[in-house]
Design an enzyme around this catalytic site. Structure first.
Site, PDB file in Angstrom:
ATOM      1  N   ASP A  25      -6.466  -1.598   3.304  1.00 40.94           N
ATOM      2  CA  ASP A  25      -6.453  -0.527   3.949  1.00 40.94           C
ATOM      3  C   ASP A  25      -6.793  -1.074   5.336  1.00 40.94           C
ATOM      4  OD1 ASP A  25      -7.231   2.261   4.510  1.00 40.94           O
ATOM      5  OD2 ASP A  25      -9.174   2.072   4.042  1.00 40.94           O
ATOM      6  N   ARG A  71      -7.272   0.113  -3.870  1.00 39.24           N
ATOM      7  CA  ARG A  71      -6.028  -0.335  -2.812  1.00 39.24           C
ATOM      8  C   ARG A  71      -6.025  -1.844  -2.412  1.00 39.24           C
ATOM      9  NH1 ARG A  71      -8.840   3.528   1.398  1.00 39.24           N
ATOM     10  NH2 ARG A  71      -8.932   4.439  -0.705  1.00 39.24           N
ATOM     11  N   ASP A 117      -7.696   0.807   9.201  1.00 37.35           N
ATOM     12  CA  ASP A 117      -8.314   1.893  10.056  1.00 37.35           C
ATOM     13  C   ASP A 117      -8.451   1.551  11.134  1.00 37.35           C
ATOM     14  OD1 ASP A 117      -8.317   3.630   7.471  1.00 37.35           O
ATOM     15  OD2 ASP A 117     -10.392   3.100   7.019  1.00 37.35           O
ATOM     16  N   ARG A 161       0.906  -1.145   0.018  1.00 39.68           N
ATOM     17  CA  ARG A 161      -0.111   0.071   0.028  1.00 39.68           C
ATOM     18  C   ARG A 161       0.839   1.167   0.012  1.00 39.68           C
ATOM     19  NH1 ARG A 161      -5.046   2.312   2.461  1.00 39.68           N
ATOM     20  NH2 ARG A 161      -4.996   4.226   1.741  1.00 39.68           N
TER      21      ARG A 161
END
Length: 166
Positions: free
Chosen positions: A102, A99, A104, A88
């Site tokens: 990810d 992507r 988060d 990434r």
């Protein structure tokens, strides 16, 4: 909050490039291998339409509950390092674009903060069905500081097109 006391943190996982199911599975192993951190619960994988920029393939998403002794900032750094290991590259130009992975940081205990590079709870958590659906699977009664209970937040967003992967 004492950094040496265990904290429940919730992390959203997603991707839409390459063999996403394998990538998410390997990312879960990487999360579980973090120092002073273990996975308590994980949701199923969900297929969801792209959000933000809709001219791209659907995403696979999941949420995991961690128990960690890392501080929020150290945990965030570890998440970004895992993303980089999977290829990434974060950039403002690629925001909300395709992507490979990810990660988060959605919630860190009941912490509320807004600092450069780290906002808790995640500023868009309450708007994103692709996060709320898997989060509600593992923690429907969890209270998002300043927003309310996960199940109530999910009830007011459009979850059309989000489906669990068998």
């Amino acid at each position: 909050m004492r950094p040496d006391a265990p904290v429940r943190a919730y992390v959203g996982l997603g991707g839409n490039e390459g063999d996403v199911e394998t990538t998410l599975t390997e990312a879960l192993w990487a999360l579980d291998a973090l120092p002073q951190t273990s996975i308590r619960q994980q949701s199923a994988f969900y297929r969801a339409p792209a959000w933000g920029r809709t001219d791209q393939p659907d995403f696979l998403n999941a949420v995991v509950e961690l128990q960690t002794r890392m501080t929020a900032r150290v945990l965030l750094g570890a998440l970004l390092e895992i993303e980089q290991r999977f290829g990434r590259v974060r950039s403002e130009a690629g925001r909300w674009g395709p992507r490979v992975l990810d990660l988060d940081l959605l919630l860190y205990g009941d912490e509320v903060m807004d600092e450069p590079g780290l906002s808790l709870p995640h500023p868009h958590l309450h708007e994103r069905a692709f996060v709320l659906v898997p989060l509600a699977e593992i923690a429907p009664r969890l209270v998002v500081p300043g927003r309310g209970e996960v199940s109530a937040l999910l009830a007011v967003v459009d979850a059309t097109g989000i489906e669990a992967i068998p």
